[in-house]
Design a protein around this motif. Structure first.
Motif, mmCIF file in Angstrom:
data_model
loop_
_atom_site.group_PDB
_atom_site.id
_atom_site.type_symbol
_atom_site.label_atom_id
_atom_site.label_comp_id
_atom_site.label_asym_id
_atom_site.label_seq_id
_atom_site.Cartn_x
_atom_site.Cartn_y
_atom_site.Cartn_z
ATOM 1 N N ALA A 38 38.615 -1.015 54.068
ATOM 2 C CA ALA A 38 37.378 -0.409 54.569
ATOM 3 C C ALA A 38 37.677 0.573 55.702
ATOM 4 O O ALA A 38 38.572 0.342 56.520
ATOM 5 N N SER A 39 36.931 1.641 55.723
ATOM 6 C CA SER A 39 37.069 2.653 56.769
ATOM 7 C C SER A 39 36.612 2.077 58.105
ATOM 8 O O SER A 39 35.620 1.350 58.178
ATOM 9 N N LYS A 40 37.338 2.410 59.158
ATOM 10 C CA LYS A 40 36.956 1.929 60.488
ATOM 11 C C LYS A 40 35.587 2.452 60.902
ATOM 12 O O LYS A 40 34.959 1.894 61.796
ATOM 13 N N ASN A 41 35.119 3.499 60.243
ATOM 14 C CA ASN A 41 33.808 4.069 60.551
ATOM 15 C C ASN A 41 32.682 3.439 59.735
ATOM 16 O O ASN A 41 31.518 3.753 59.951
ATOM 17 N N SER A 42 33.015 2.564 58.792
ATOM 18 C CA SER A 42 31.979 1.983 57.936
ATOM 19 C C SER A 42 31.195 0.922 58.705
ATOM 20 O O SER A 42 31.709 0.279 59.623
ATOM 21 N N ALA A 43 29.950 0.733 58.293
ATOM 22 C CA ALA A 43 29.059 -0.211 58.977
ATOM 23 C C ALA A 43 29.583 -1.641 58.903
ATOM 24 O O ALA A 43 29.438 -2.409 59.835
ATOM 25 N N GLY A 44 30.211 -1.999 57.802
ATOM 26 C CA GLY A 44 30.684 -3.370 57.627
ATOM 27 C C GLY A 44 32.155 -3.569 57.917
ATOM 28 O O GLY A 44 32.742 -4.561 57.482
ATOM 29 N N TYR A 45 32.758 -2.647 58.644
ATOM 30 C CA TYR A 45 34.214 -2.700 58.869
ATOM 31 C C TYR A 45 34.681 -4.036 59.439
ATOM 32 O O TYR A 45 35.627 -4.642 58.921
ATOM 33 N N HIS A 46 34.049 -4.515 60.483
ATOM 34 C CA HIS A 46 34.515 -5.747 61.127
ATOM 35 C C HIS A 46 34.342 -6.957 60.210
ATOM 36 O O HIS A 46 35.218 -7.811 60.131
ATOM 37 N N GLN A 47 33.237 -6.998 59.497
ATOM 38 C CA GLN A 47 33.008 -8.085 58.555
ATOM 39 C C GLN A 47 34.017 -8.015 57.404
ATOM 40 O O GLN A 47 34.583 -9.037 57.005
ATOM 41 N N ASP A 48 34.241 -6.829 56.873
ATOM 42 C CA ASP A 48 35.199 -6.663 55.781
ATOM 43 C C ASP A 48 36.612 -7.045 56.222
ATOM 44 O O ASP A 48 37.349 -7.698 55.488
ATOM 45 N N THR A 49 36.988 -6.650 57.429
ATOM 46 C CA THR A 49 38.319 -6.971 57.943
ATOM 47 C C THR A 49 38.472 -8.477 58.117
ATOM 48 O O THR A 49 39.503 -9.054 57.751
ATOM 49 N N ALA A 50 37.446 -9.129 58.659
ATOM 50 C CA ALA A 50 37.496 -10.583 58.831
ATOM 51 C C ALA A 50 37.611 -11.282 57.476
ATOM 52 O O ALA A 50 38.386 -12.236 57.327
ATOM 53 N N LEU A 51 36.876 -10.801 56.484
ATOM 54 C CA LEU A 51 36.947 -11.382 55.145
ATOM 55 C C LEU A 51 38.342 -11.213 54.559
ATOM 56 O O LEU A 51 38.910 -12.150 53.997
ATOM 57 N N CYS A 52 38.899 -10.036 54.683
ATOM 58 C CA CYS A 52 40.232 -9.755 54.165
ATOM 59 C C CYS A 52 41.274 -10.674 54.811
ATOM 60 O O CYS A 52 42.065 -11.316 54.133
ATOM 61 N N LEU A 53 41.251 -10.746 56.131
ATOM 62 C CA LEU A 53 42.250 -11.549 56.846
ATOM 63 C C LEU A 53 42.100 -13.039 56.545
ATOM 64 O O LEU A 53 43.098 -13.734 56.338
ATOM 65 N N SER A 54 40.863 -13.517 56.502
ATOM 66 C CA SER A 54 40.673 -14.946 56.232
ATOM 67 C C SER A 54 41.057 -15.292 54.797
ATOM 68 O O SER A 54 41.612 -16.366 54.545
ATOM 69 N N ASN A 55 40.794 -14.378 53.865
ATOM 70 C CA ASN A 55 41.196 -14.611 52.481
ATOM 71 C C ASN A 55 42.710 -14.723 52.370
ATOM 72 O O ASN A 55 43.233 -15.643 51.736
ATOM 73 N N LYS A 56 43.418 -13.812 52.988
ATOM 74 C CA LYS A 56 44.887 -13.824 52.901
ATOM 75 C C LYS A 56 45.466 -15.047 53.600
ATOM 76 O O LYS A 56 46.428 -15.648 53.132
ATOM 77 N N ARG A 57 44.893 -15.434 54.735
ATOM 78 C CA ARG A 57 45.358 -16.621 55.451
ATOM 79 C C ARG A 57 45.102 -17.866 54.605
ATOM 80 O O ARG A 57 45.940 -18.769 54.548
ATOM 81 N N GLY A 58 43.968 -17.912 53.924
ATOM 82 C CA GLY A 58 43.657 -19.044 53.054
ATOM 83 C C GLY A 58 44.630 -19.160 51.897
ATOM 84 O O GLY A 58 45.080 -20.258 51.558
#
Length: 119
Positions: A38-58
């Protein structure tokens, strides 16, 4: 709200929940690619990043004790969630034809290649 109204509301809420079909909503590699890049300028950037990181950690947590499909990985404890995301993003970016598979199998495949077990 009266006790009768509260009970009726609770019953209707429960009925609505029970009448909804139970479906699994696992993400595909394509969906994970979208959230992970996700682009750092997108509205959901922080949520998308958290989802990505938690998925990979899981995925890494599961691989620490068992296989995912045919995939096994021995990920060093010092590897961060950010590094795991980078590995998965690079792997899926080079294999876009695999995007329709589940995100967990894509991550597990990436991690088994990047962190092979020697035993």
């Amino acid at each position: 709200m009266s006790k009768t109204s509260s009970q009726l509301f609770a019953a209707l809420l429960l009925l609505g929940a029970l009448s909804s079909p139970a479906t699994a909503s696992f993400e595909s590699g394509n969906t994970q690619w979208t959230t992970s890049t996700a682009s750092k300028n997108s509205a959901g950037y922080h949520q998308d990043t958290a989802l990505c990181l938690s998925n990979k950690r899981g995925i890494a947590d599961v691989l620490a004790s068992e296989r995912i499909g045919d995939f096994r990985a021995c990920i060093p404890s010092q590897v961060t969630a950010g590094q795991l995301a980078d590995v998965a993003i690079e792997y899926l970016g080079a294999r876009t034809a695999l995007g329709h598979y589940s995100a967990d199998s894509g991550g597990a495949s990436a991690f088994s290649e990047a962190f092979p077990c020697t035993q």
